[in-house]
Design an enzyme around this catalytic site. Structure first.
Site, PDB file in Angstrom:
ATOM      1  N   PRO A 244     -23.337  -5.596  38.108  1.00 30.95           N
ATOM      2  CA  PRO A 244     -22.035  -5.838  38.776  1.00 30.95           C
ATOM      3  C   PRO A 244     -22.131  -5.661  40.573  1.00 30.95           C
ATOM      4  O   PRO A 244     -20.946  -6.436  40.265  1.00 30.95           O
ATOM      5  CB  PRO A 244     -21.222  -4.677  38.490  1.00 30.95           C
TER       6      PRO A 244
ATOM      7  N   GLU B 269     -28.715 -18.626  40.405  1.00 31.06           N
ATOM      8  CA  GLU B 269     -30.373 -18.023  41.087  1.00 31.06           C
ATOM      9  C   GLU B 269     -29.987 -18.583  42.783  1.00 31.06           C
ATOM     10  O   GLU B 269     -30.655 -18.748  43.560  1.00 31.06           O
ATOM     11  CB  GLU B 269     -30.941 -19.441  40.827  1.00 31.06           C
ATOM     12  N   GLY B 270     -28.573 -18.197  42.530  1.00 26.89           N
ATOM     13  CA  GLY B 270     -27.795 -18.193  43.810  1.00 26.89           C
ATOM     14  C   GLY B 270     -26.987 -18.854  44.130  1.00 26.89           C
ATOM     15  O   GLY B 270     -26.841 -20.245  44.378  1.00 26.89           O
TER      16      GLY B 270
ATOM     17  N   GLN C 129     -11.912 -38.212  36.658  1.00 29.03           N
ATOM     18  CA  GLN C 129     -11.345 -38.763  37.736  1.00 29.03           C
ATOM     19  C   GLN C 129     -11.341 -40.439  37.318  1.00 29.03           C
ATOM     20  O   GLN C 129     -10.535 -41.274  37.401  1.00 29.03           O
ATOM     21  CB  GLN C 129     -11.808 -38.966  38.889  1.00 29.03           C
TER      22      GLN C 129
ATOM     23  N   GLN D  36     -11.881 -52.319  42.552  1.00 27.33           N
ATOM     24  CA  GLN D  36     -12.298 -51.689  43.392  1.00 27.33           C
ATOM     25  C   GLN D  36     -12.857 -50.088  43.629  1.00 27.33           C
ATOM     26  O   GLN D  36     -14.027 -49.401  43.604  1.00 27.33           O
ATOM     27  CB  GLN D  36     -12.510 -52.495  45.011  1.00 27.33           C
TER      28      GLN D  36
ATOM     29  N   SER E 140     -26.172 -12.629  44.135  1.00 28.97           N
ATOM     30  CA  SER E 140     -27.313 -13.632  44.952  1.00 28.97           C
ATOM     31  C   SER E 140     -28.367 -12.506  45.493  1.00 28.97           C
ATOM     32  O   SER E 140     -28.869 -12.543  46.261  1.00 28.97           O
ATOM     33  CB  SER E 140     -27.080 -14.241  45.675  1.00 28.97           C
TER      34      SER E 140
END
Length: 385
Positions: A134, A369-370, A342, A285, A138
């Protein structure tokens, strides 16, 4: 848009990639939305199907019954294909590899045969790696779960959080402090079974994405672990964990790329068929340039991920490079999935299309994992001239 590599593949690598690509298309992709919308249910049937065709144990050494693809590069190729189907399910069916890594790094030959051999074949159990707490994510060196030495072994007390497969898994690698006066040097790894007395689990945690992997808290109330189930010496656990992280961060980068590739392909097809102002939107574009950015980020991130994998496979330590690979791949995937939403406009925000799910799924890869912030810290500490 098939996965590409700057390195040539062996016939065996091509075969495992094709197997996983086919499995992802026929078995994983059709179930992605269903699993995402389910009420926190692990798709054990898909895990079992993957086991039958050799996907759950492909990364284990052949001397323990596995597929023998122990190199990180092949694991990256496989992970991308499976997570192209669905990130959560793809990570689930390869989760035994994360359990195996610290055993391969720290375990005795007897431990490897006892704990890895059962993972080979169609009846493999699920497994889990228990590190996060808790108040310790990391910063794994700050864990407070303790392992107190007693006659014949240890007593573990404490709590873990956000443990993938907790409760569903039968086998666990657990990290605890055998010396609370030390940070990383006090961390030790242990092997544990689900039916251990004093071990209990919390309710499934409600998550933003990757719902195929159910996470729970774990509670240790004087759980006894025999000494022969300690991995390595006391204080070696952090080394085993960091070795695991170097590998898993690169592989998770590939997982993120799989989802990014799926989102790019979906957005590209939509842009080719959806019309606005009388022409397909790909002819506008702004849309064309956005798709160009998506494709470029995927390809450049994959180059870095595969390079990091190759360096690790050569036997070199690659902590900084692994962090670069994870950071680049996961943030690129976050951009690509955002760009897909988007491109679809309002429909991208709707559950009528899968891109919104992939965007939620990819967010986890920037955290587990970080976090991205931690990756930048790791990179800064491993800078070379």
């Amino acid at each position: 848009m098939k996965s590409t590599s700057a390195w040539s593949l062996t016939d065996e690598q091509r075969q495992i990639v094709e197997l996983c690509r086919d499995f992802a298309a026929k078995e994983i992709r059709p179930r992605g939305r269903e699993v995402d919308e389910a009420d926190i249910v692990t798709p054990v049937d898909l895990f079992a199907k993957a086991a039958k065709v050799g996907i759950t144990d492909f990364m284990l050494p052949d001397e323990y019954g596995g597929g023998g693809f122990t190199d990180v590069f092949t694991q990256c190729l496989v992970q991308e294909e499976l997570c192209w189907g669905d990130p959560g399910i793809g990570n689930l069916v390869c989760s035994n590899g994360f359990f195996a890594d610290p055993i391969l790094a720290l375990g005795t030959e007897e431990q490897k045969r006892a704990w890895l051999t059962p993972l080979a074949g169609p009846d493999t159990p699920m497994t889990a790696l228990a590190t996060t707490e808790p108040d310790s994510g990391s910063d794994a060196a700050s864990i407070v779960t303790t392992a107190r030495r007693v006659d014949g072994g240890y007593r573990i007390n404490g709590q873990k959080a956000w443990i993938s497969n907790a409760g569903a898994a039968e086998l666990y690698v657990v990290f605890a402090k055998t010396d609370r006066t030390k940070r990383s040097a006090g961390v030790t790894a242990f092997l544990l079974r689900k039916d251990s007395e004093g071990l209990s689990f919390g309710q499934p945690m409600r998550k933003m994405g990757q719902r195929a992997i159910v996470c729970r808290e774990m509670f240790f109330d004087d759980v006894f672990v025999p000494e022969e189930q300690r991995l390595g010496d006391e204080g070696q656990g952090f080394y085993g964990l960091m070795t695991t992280f170097d590998i898993s961060r690169v592989v998770l980068g590939s997982a993120a790329l799989g989802a990014a590739r799926a989102a790019y392909e979906y957005a590209l097809e939509y842009a080719r068929t959806r019309k606005q102002f009388g022409v397909p939107i790909i002819e506008h574009q702004a849309v064309a340039f956005r798709l160009a950015d998506m494709a470029t980020r995927i390809e450049s991130a994959r180059l870095l991920v595969h390079h990091a994998a190759r360096v690790i496979d050569s036997g070199e330590r690659a902590t900084g490079l692994a962090a670069m690979a994870k950071l680049t791949a996961t943030e690129s995937a976050m951009f690509v999935t955002w760009a897909a939403v988007q491109t679809l406009g309002g429909w991208g925000y709707s559950r009528e299309h899968p891109v919104e799910q992939w965007m939620r799924d990819v967010k986890l890869e920037e955290i587990e994992e970080g976090t991205s912030d931690i990756m930048r810290l790791v990179i800064s500490r491993n800078l070379t001239p």
